[in-house]
Design a protein around this motif. Structure first.
Motif, PDB file in Angstrom:
ATOM      1  N   SER A   1      40.688  41.986  46.902  1.00 47.63           N
ATOM      2  CA  SER A   1      39.845  42.313  45.755  1.00 47.63           C
ATOM      3  C   SER A   1      39.114  43.600  46.071  1.00 47.63           C
ATOM      4  CB  SER A   1      38.856  41.189  45.467  1.00 47.63           C
ATOM      5  OG  SER A   1      38.098  41.464  44.291  1.00 47.63           O
TER       6      SER A   1
ATOM      7  N   HIS B   1      45.820  38.182  49.893  1.00 47.72           N
ATOM      8  CA  HIS B   1      45.091  38.399  48.644  1.00 47.72           C
ATOM      9  C   HIS B   1      44.018  39.452  48.889  1.00 47.72           C
ATOM     10  CE1 HIS B   1      46.709  34.720  46.641  1.00 47.72           C
ATOM     11  NE2 HIS B   1      46.864  34.346  47.908  1.00 47.72           N
TER      12      HIS B   1
ATOM     13  N   ARG C   1      44.885  42.364  36.922  1.00 45.24           N
ATOM     14  CA  ARG C   1      44.371  42.844  38.196  1.00 45.24           C
ATOM     15  C   ARG C   1      45.520  43.245  39.121  1.00 45.24           C
ATOM     16  NH1 ARG C   1      42.391  37.325  41.382  1.00 45.24           N
ATOM     17  NH2 ARG C   1      44.384  36.232  41.255  1.00 45.24           N
TER      18      ARG C   1
ATOM     19  N   LYS D   1      36.666  37.366  39.243  1.00 46.40           N
ATOM     20  CA  LYS D   1      37.780  38.124  39.814  1.00 46.40           C
ATOM     21  C   LYS D   1      38.647  37.216  40.678  1.00 46.40           C
ATOM     22  CE  LYS D   1      35.802  42.793  40.078  1.00 46.40           C
ATOM     23  NZ  LYS D   1      35.423  43.871  41.025  1.00 46.40           N
ATOM     24  N   GLY D   2      37.990  36.365  41.464  1.00 44.03           N
ATOM     25  CA  GLY D   2      38.752  35.442  42.294  1.00 44.03           C
ATOM     26  C   GLY D   2      39.617  34.507  41.464  1.00 44.03           C
TER      27      GLY D   2
ATOM     28  N   GLY E   1      37.513  37.280  45.440  1.00 39.73           N
ATOM     29  CA  GLY E   1      36.964  38.264  44.503  1.00 39.73           C
ATOM     30  C   GLY E   1      35.703  38.867  45.088  1.00 39.73           C
TER      31      GLY E   1
ATOM     32  N   SER F   1      36.114  46.557  44.562  1.00 38.86           N
ATOM     33  CA  SER F   1      35.046  46.899  43.628  1.00 38.86           C
ATOM     34  C   SER F   1      34.400  48.194  44.081  1.00 38.86           C
ATOM     35  CB  SER F   1      34.002  45.778  43.581  1.00 38.86           C
ATOM     36  OG  SER F   1      32.952  46.092  42.659  1.00 38.86           O
TER      37      SER F   1
END
Length: 252
Positions: free
Chosen positions: A135, A133, A124, A204-205, A153, A137
Motif C-alpha cells: 500500500s 501485498h 488500486r 485501502k486494506g 493499507g 500513500s
C-alpha cells in the motif's frame, strides 16, 4: 532495515507505542538490478521518505522507472511539487518491491485491480504475482509505503484545516462525531486527522477505498485506534509533526 513490528501488529494485546517506519530511504538510488529475491522481514515492513530530500538526478532516475501510465498521471499534475511527490512515491514503491521479487524495478509485474465501485480497470495497484501485498500513500512532503504478506493499507495526511473538520462530519461514525464534540476546539483538527487516516488505511486494506462509506466503521478519535473488525489490526504510525498516519493489516 525496517523495524520488526510483528509483535505490535499481530498481538491481541492492547496497542503499544506508535509503529515505527524506516525513515528516509537512502537516496533513493533506485537500483536497476536487485540482489534478490528476498523474503519479507516479518509480517509488515513500513517505509517513510521525504520528497524534498531528493535532488534533480534522483527525480530523473525515478521518472525512468515509471511505466507509461504512471508517467501520464505524473504529467497531469499542475503543480511541480505534486508531480514530484507522485513520481517519488511510485518510484520508491518500485525500488522496494524490486528486491522482494528479484525483478528490476522498471520491469515489475504491476497491474490495476478492478474498481470496487464500477468494476473498471482503474482500481488500486497490485502485483500480478501472489505473496506480496503493498500500500502506498503520499501527502505534502511525505511518502509512506507498507509491504506485507497479507492485505494491508496505509494512509498519511497533513493535519486537517478547521473547515475540513467541519465539512467532513458526515464521513464520520456517529460515535466519532460525539467524541470530537467533547474535545476542546483546539484539539479537534489533530483528532479528526488521526481518525481520517485510520479510516483510509482500513478501506485501502479492504480494497474498497472510499467507495465504502467511511461513516460505517468506528476507528476512534483518541490516541489509540479502535479496530473496526476483529479480522484487522489497526495502528497509528510515527510521522513528523504536522502529519498523521496509520496502517491496517489483515490478520492471517
Amino acid at each position: 532495515m525496517p523495524a520488526d513490528v510483528s509483535g505490535t501488529l499481530l498481538s491481541d494485546s492492547p496497542p503499544g507505542p506508535l509503529c515505527p517506519a524506516l525513515l528516509d530511504l537512502p537516496g533513493p538510488q533506485y537500483p536497476s538490478y536487485p540482489a534478490g529475491p528476498r523474503p519479507l522481514r516479518g509480517p509488515l515492513e513500513l517505509y517513510l521518505t521525504e520528497v524534498g530530500s531528493q535532488d534533480d538526478r534522483s527525480l530523473l532516475r525515478a521518472q525512468e522507472l515509471l511505466d507509461a501510465q504512471e508517467r501520464a498521471r505524473a504529467r497531469a499534475f499542475r503543480r511541480p511539487r505534486d508531480r514530484d511527490a507522485y513520481v517519488i512515491a511510485h518510484a520508491t514503491l518500485r525500488a522496494l518491491l524490486s528486491p522482494l521479487l528479484g525483478v528490476p524495478a522498471d520491469e515489475l509485474p504491476l497491474m490495476r485491480e478492478p474498481c470496487a465501485g464500477c468494476g473498471g480497470p482503474h482500481g488500486r495497484p497490485a502485483l500480478r504475482t501472489s505473496g506480496v501485498h503493498f500500500s502506498l500513500s503520499h501527502s505534502g512532503d511525505l511518502v509512506l509505503v507498507a509491504l506485507a504478506g497479507a492485505p494491508v493499507g496505509v494512509d498519511v495526511e497533513g493535519v486537517a484545516t478547521v473547515e475540513a473538520v467541519r465539512s467532513a462530519q458526515c464521513a464520520l461514525h456517529a460515535a466519532e462525531v460525539a467524541e470530537l464534540a467533547r474535545l476542546p476546539a483546539h484539539e479537534r483538527q489533530a483528532a479528526f486527522t488521526r481518525t481520517w487516516v485510520r479510516k483510509e488505511a482500513y478501506l485501502k486494506g479492504l480494497g474498497t477505498g472510499l467507495v465504502r462509506d467511511p461513516a460505517l466503521d468506528h476507528v476512534g478519535t483518541g490516541p489509540r485506534p479502535v479496530s473496526p473488525s476483529p479480522g484487522w489490526s489497526l495502528r497509528d504510525v510515527l510521522v513528523p509533526a504536522g502529519y498523521a498516519a496509520a496502517v491496517a493489516l489483515r490478520r492471517e
